[in-house]
Design an enzyme around this catalytic site. Structure first.
Site, PDB file in Angstrom:
ATOM      1  N   LYS A 132       3.319  24.807  47.120  1.00  0.00           N
ATOM      2  CA  LYS A 132       3.174  23.789  48.173  1.00  0.00           C
ATOM      3  C   LYS A 132       4.215  24.007  49.270  1.00  0.00           C
ATOM      4  O   LYS A 132       3.893  24.000  50.454  1.00  0.00           O
ATOM      5  CB  LYS A 132       3.370  22.383  47.579  1.00  0.00           C
ATOM      6  CG  LYS A 132       3.530  21.304  48.649  1.00  0.00           C
ATOM      7  CD  LYS A 132       3.771  19.931  48.069  1.00  0.00           C
ATOM      8  CE  LYS A 132       5.178  19.624  47.655  1.00  0.00           C
ATOM      9  NZ  LYS A 132       6.065  19.067  48.713  1.00  0.00           N
ATOM     10  N   ASN A 133       5.473  24.191  48.874  1.00  0.00           N
ATOM     11  CA  ASN A 133       6.544  24.224  49.862  1.00  0.00           C
ATOM     12  C   ASN A 133       6.622  25.538  50.635  1.00  0.00           C
ATOM     13  O   ASN A 133       7.429  25.664  51.562  1.00  0.00           O
ATOM     14  CB  ASN A 133       7.888  23.890  49.202  1.00  0.00           C
ATOM     15  CG  ASN A 133       7.956  22.403  48.856  1.00  0.00           C
ATOM     16  OD1 ASN A 133       7.095  21.617  49.260  1.00  0.00           O
ATOM     17  ND2 ASN A 133       8.981  22.018  48.098  1.00  0.00           N
ATOM     18  N   ARG A 167       7.056  14.404  55.525  1.00  0.00           N
ATOM     19  CA  ARG A 167       8.222  14.812  56.271  1.00  0.00           C
ATOM     20  C   ARG A 167       8.080  16.217  56.868  1.00  0.00           C
ATOM     21  O   ARG A 167       8.490  16.476  58.001  1.00  0.00           O
ATOM     22  CB  ARG A 167       9.419  14.753  55.322  1.00  0.00           C
ATOM     23  CG  ARG A 167      10.697  15.153  55.931  1.00  0.00           C
ATOM     24  CD  ARG A 167      11.823  15.065  54.928  1.00  0.00           C
ATOM     25  NE  ARG A 167      12.922  15.872  55.391  1.00  0.00           N
ATOM     26  CZ  ARG A 167      13.827  15.443  56.238  1.00  0.00           C
ATOM     27  NH1 ARG A 167      13.790  14.228  56.690  1.00  0.00           N
ATOM     28  NH2 ARG A 167      14.784  16.244  56.646  1.00  0.00           N
ATOM     29  N   CYS A 217       8.797  11.346  50.987  1.00  0.00           N
ATOM     30  CA  CYS A 217       9.154  10.765  49.696  1.00  0.00           C
ATOM     31  C   CYS A 217      10.427   9.932  49.797  1.00  0.00           C
ATOM     32  O   CYS A 217      11.339  10.260  50.559  1.00  0.00           O
ATOM     33  CB  CYS A 217       9.398  11.877  48.675  1.00  0.00           C
ATOM     34  SG  CYS A 217       7.906  12.547  47.951  1.00  0.00           S
ATOM     35  N   ARG A 228      17.496  11.469  54.356  1.00  0.00           N
ATOM     36  CA  ARG A 228      16.825  12.652  54.898  1.00  0.00           C
ATOM     37  C   ARG A 228      16.719  12.674  56.425  1.00  0.00           C
ATOM     38  O   ARG A 228      15.636  12.603  56.998  1.00  0.00           O
ATOM     39  CB  ARG A 228      15.436  12.815  54.262  1.00  0.00           C
ATOM     40  CG  ARG A 228      15.504  12.874  52.753  1.00  0.00           C
ATOM     41  CD  ARG A 228      14.173  13.159  52.135  1.00  0.00           C
ATOM     42  NE  ARG A 228      13.810  14.570  52.201  1.00  0.00           N
ATOM     43  CZ  ARG A 228      12.640  15.039  51.771  1.00  0.00           C
ATOM     44  NH1 ARG A 228      11.732  14.227  51.304  1.00  0.00           N
ATOM     45  NH2 ARG A 228      12.377  16.326  51.822  1.00  0.00           N
ATOM     46  N   ASP A 260      14.251  19.882  42.908  1.00  0.00           N
ATOM     47  CA  ASP A 260      12.849  19.532  42.637  1.00  0.00           C
ATOM     48  C   ASP A 260      12.482  19.641  41.156  1.00  0.00           C
ATOM     49  O   ASP A 260      11.351  19.324  40.778  1.00  0.00           O
ATOM     50  CB  ASP A 260      11.907  20.419  43.470  1.00  0.00           C
ATOM     51  CG  ASP A 260      11.938  20.074  44.947  1.00  0.00           C
ATOM     52  OD1 ASP A 260      12.454  18.995  45.293  1.00  0.00           O
ATOM     53  OD2 ASP A 260      11.450  20.887  45.757  1.00  0.00           O
ATOM     54  N   ARG A 275      -0.226  15.033  45.620  1.00  0.00           N
ATOM     55  CA  ARG A 275       0.423  15.679  46.764  1.00  0.00           C
ATOM     56  C   ARG A 275       0.907  17.071  46.397  1.00  0.00           C
ATOM     57  O   ARG A 275       0.956  17.939  47.260  1.00  0.00           O
ATOM     58  CB  ARG A 275       1.638  14.864  47.227  1.00  0.00           C
ATOM     59  CG  ARG A 275       1.290  13.534  47.829  1.00  0.00           C
ATOM     60  CD  ARG A 275       2.511  12.870  48.378  1.00  0.00           C
ATOM     61  NE  ARG A 275       3.088  13.698  49.444  1.00  0.00           N
ATOM     62  CZ  ARG A 275       4.152  13.366  50.147  1.00  0.00           C
ATOM     63  NH1 ARG A 275       4.772  12.234  49.911  1.00  0.00           N
ATOM     64  NH2 ARG A 275       4.603  14.160  51.099  1.00  0.00           N
TER      65      ARG A 275
HETATM   66  N1  EPU Z   1      19.741  17.225  55.795  1.00  0.00           N
HETATM   67  C1  EPU Z   1      20.473  16.632  56.777  1.00  0.00           C
HETATM   68  N2  EPU Z   1      20.077  16.789  58.077  1.00  0.00           N
HETATM   69  C2  EPU Z   1      18.970  17.491  58.405  1.00  0.00           C
HETATM   70  C3  EPU Z   1      18.206  18.105  57.377  1.00  0.00           C
HETATM   71  C4  EPU Z   1      18.617  17.956  56.071  1.00  0.00           C
HETATM   72  O1  EPU Z   1      21.476  15.993  56.511  1.00  0.00           O
HETATM   73  O2  EPU Z   1      18.660  17.581  59.595  1.00  0.00           O
HETATM   74  C5  EPU Z   1      20.152  17.058  54.377  1.00  0.00           C
HETATM   75  C6  EPU Z   1      19.124  16.311  53.551  1.00  0.00           C
HETATM   76  O3  EPU Z   1      19.226  14.926  53.707  1.00  0.00           O
HETATM   77  C7  EPU Z   1      19.461  16.783  52.168  1.00  0.00           C
HETATM   78  C8  EPU Z   1      19.904  18.243  52.382  1.00  0.00           C
HETATM   79  O4  EPU Z   1      20.237  18.325  53.781  1.00  0.00           O
HETATM   80  O5  EPU Z   1      20.543  16.052  51.665  1.00  0.00           O
HETATM   81  C9  EPU Z   1      18.861  19.285  52.067  1.00  0.00           C
HETATM   82  O6  EPU Z   1      17.634  18.958  52.694  1.00  0.00           O
HETATM   83  P1  EPU Z   1      16.588  20.071  53.141  1.00  0.00           P
HETATM   84  O7  EPU Z   1      16.515  20.071  54.622  1.00  0.00           O
HETATM   85  O8  EPU Z   1      16.925  21.352  52.465  1.00  0.00           O
HETATM   86  O9  EPU Z   1      15.239  19.496  52.545  1.00  0.00           O
HETATM   87  P2  EPU Z   1      13.800  19.563  53.181  1.00  0.00           P
HETATM   88  O10 EPU Z   1      13.631  20.809  53.951  1.00  0.00           O
HETATM   89  O11 EPU Z   1      13.493  18.289  53.837  1.00  0.00           O
HETATM   90  C10 EPU Z   1      12.668  20.875  51.223  1.00  0.00           C
HETATM   91  C11 EPU Z   1      11.542  20.617  50.271  1.00  0.00           C
HETATM   92  C12 EPU Z   1      11.948  19.542  49.270  1.00  0.00           C
HETATM   93  C13 EPU Z   1      13.188  20.029  48.531  1.00  0.00           C
HETATM   94  C14 EPU Z   1      14.295  20.363  49.527  1.00  0.00           C
HETATM   95  C15 EPU Z   1      15.524  20.963  48.853  1.00  0.00           C
HETATM   96  C16 EPU Z   1       9.513  21.102  51.483  1.00  0.00           C
HETATM   97  C17 EPU Z   1       8.258  20.601  52.109  1.00  0.00           C
HETATM   98  N3  EPU Z   1      10.351  20.190  50.999  1.00  0.00           N
HETATM   99  O12 EPU Z   1      12.897  19.629  51.888  1.00  0.00           O
HETATM  100  O13 EPU Z   1      10.863  19.383  48.373  1.00  0.00           O
HETATM  101  O14 EPU Z   1      13.617  19.042  47.637  1.00  0.00           O
HETATM  102  O15 EPU Z   1      13.808  21.312  50.501  1.00  0.00           O
HETATM  103  O16 EPU Z   1      15.207  22.103  48.164  1.00  0.00           O
HETATM  104  O17 EPU Z   1       9.735  22.305  51.430  1.00  0.00           O
HETATM  105  C18 EPU Z   1       9.363  18.211  47.011  1.00  0.00           C
HETATM  106  O18 EPU Z   1       8.618  19.206  47.059  1.00  0.00           O
HETATM  107  O19 EPU Z   1       9.163  17.265  46.199  1.00  0.00           O
HETATM  108  C19 EPU Z   1      10.502  18.146  47.902  1.00  0.00           C
HETATM  109  C20 EPU Z   1      11.125  16.999  48.177  1.00  0.00           C
END
Ligand code: EPU
Length: 430
Positions: A22-23, A102, A126, A131, A316, A408
């Site tokens: 998915k990701n 998101r 979620c 975030r 995850d 999802r």
């Molecule tokens: N963060 C910030 N500012 C930003 C972006 C991120 O402070 O502008 C923080 C977040 O709040 C968090 C950390 O940085 O504390 C890491 O967040 P990241 O940006 O890596 O997460 P993401 O890109 O929003 C993806 C996956 C998530 C997974 C995370 C971490 C997808 C669609 N989502 O999210 O997957 O947990 O990376 O590996 O790729 C899931 O699939 O259930 C899921 C939540």
């Protein structure tokens, strides 16, 4: 709303085909916005998030065509999806759509890179923490985009195109790295991304972008270099297997006992998690066909685990590991360092009889001899599946509510588990 009913206590035996990730699929679909030619993605999972992103892309004028079945395809074969952003008709991504997922916020990068402007609602997603998107915005600014926040929307402008630059992430962010990568491919000049996320999904996106004509090196390491090109072309790319789905089923088998081949899984995508499972007493082996997980007879040993960016133990899989540790012989400790509020499963696991104490970002799980089925509900995808895992090992019946979270991110969850002997069925909403 559908529910899932599980009667626990059955061992899992057989094989489970692992779907496309998915990701990885989500950023790959979004990358289609960078070109007016067709991007063909193979092994795309049938998930609610994929369907939702299809709608969001459709709003920008993108045509998505899902290929039909071919002779010899099994029911688990991923889809082949043809995506064509020949003409982008709208650079606005509205609140109603972005608030549901998101990752759809990431469209801001290819839109501003190709069209010189984008107006994208601040995201939802979620309920696992605050975030923010400050780092994604910072990355675009480093590439010359002008950013304004206007009534809940992020407006990005670069009328003369983006310019290469240096992006240093103060914290590892997967979405930030995807955004920076996509934007930099069409920027004028060279970009360096420091402290980039090393997650396999970033590598998959970079591979696909390179097939489209981008010049990216170093993806999968903390320093990524991108030399901008004037335009990108279509390409054909196969989505990598889902490491989180792999780890989830590996934990289910470890919890119930049994012997299952996770077909098509790639162990190097989740080595840290497989190492933890081996520590708990699972037998893990890799073959050409995938990863085999078995546990026969022996008790579960407790573990101490801290979630980390790749190659560490993934956030995850944190909820699923916690479910597993509820039956360990002793006390486990799991520390969550990525999302500050990702413990919504704790109180639901307690309904099944789990003994878990939360202190700040650390959960102490005192193993109990057995869990008992109960009605449960979860507020996010990985938390929901942790309840499924626990229910598979609990005595009696569990009904998991709010199944849309599972849909999802898990393709044909109940079919895959039932084929290995689980007593699990979907109760359609009357
Ligand atoms: N963060 C910030 N500012 C930003 C972006 C991120 O402070 O502008 C923080 C977040 O709040 C968090 C950390 O940085 O504390 C890491 O967040 P990241 O940006 O890596 O997460 P993401 O890109 O929003 C993806 C996956 C998530 C997974 C995370 C971490 C997808 C669609 N989502 O999210 O997957 O947990 O990376 O590996 O790729 C899931 O699939 O259930 C899921 C939540």
């Amino acid at each position: 709303m559908d529910r899932i009913r599980i009667v626990g206590g059955h061992r899992l035996n057989g094989s489970i085909p692992i779907s496309g990730a998915k990701n990885a699929t989500l950023p790959l679909m979004i990358a289609s916005l960078l070109t007016d030619e067709t991007l063909v993605l193979e092994n795309v999972p049938r998930l609610a998030d994929v369907a939702l992103l299809q709608r969001i892309l459709g709003n920008h004028g993108v045509d998505v065509m899902i290929g039909g079945k071919r002779p010899g395809d099994t029911e688990y074969e991923g889809q082949t999806v043809h995506i064509s952003a020949k003409r982008i008709v709208d650079t606005m991504a509205p609140y109603e759509l972005v608030a549901k997922m998101r990752a759809s916020f990431w469209v801001i990068a290819p839109l501003v890179a190709r069209m010189g402007e984008a107006r994208v609602s601040l995201p939802g997603g979620c309920a696992i923490g605050t975030r923010p998107v400050d780092l994604l915005v910072m990355a675009l600014q480093q590439l010359g985009a002008e950013i304004e926040i206007d009534r809940g929307y992020v407006v990005a402008r670069a009328p003369k195109g983006l310019k290469g630059g240096k992006i240093v992430f103060p914290k590892v962010t997967v979405g930030g790295t995807h955004t920076a990568l996509m934007a930099a491919t069409l920027a004028d000049g060279d970009t360096v991304i420091e402290n980039a996320a090393c997650e396999p999904e970033v590598g998959d996106l970079a591979d696909c972008l390179n097939k489209m004509g981008a010049k990216i090196t170093g993806a999968g390491t903390p320093t990524i270099n991108v030399t901008g090109v004037r335009r990108l072309s279509g390409a054909r790319h196969r989505v990598l297997p889902d490491r989180i789905e792999t780890g989830t089923y590996a934990m289910a088998v470890t919890m119930t006992g049994g012997d299952v081949l996770l077909e098509g899984a790639r162990p190097e995508l989740l080595q840290a998690a497989l190492d933890v499972l081996a520590e708990t007493g699972a037998e893990i082996s890799s073959t050409n066909a995938g990863v085999r997980v078995a546990r026969n007879g022996s008790g579960l040993a407790p573990v101490e685990v801290t979630t980390q960016p790749f190659p560490g133990f993934p956030t995850d899989l944190q909820a699923q590991l916690m479910a597993l540790m509820t039956l360990a012989a002793g006390t486990s400790r799991i520390t969550e360092t990525i999302f500050e509020n990702r413990f919504m499963h704790v109180q639901e696991l307690a309904r099944l009889g789990a003994q878990i104490r939360l202190e700040g970002e650390t959960a102490s799980i005192e193993g109990v001899p057995r869990l008992n089925g109960a009605p449960v509900m979860a507020t996010d995808l990985r938390a929901s599946v942790s309840l499924v895992i626990a229910a598979l090992a609990a005595e009696g019946e569990t009904v998991v509510n709010r199944v849309y979270h599972l849909d999802r991110g898990f393709e044909r969850l109940e079919g895959k588990l039932a084929a290995c002997g689980a007593e699990i069925e979907r109760l359609a909403h009357a």
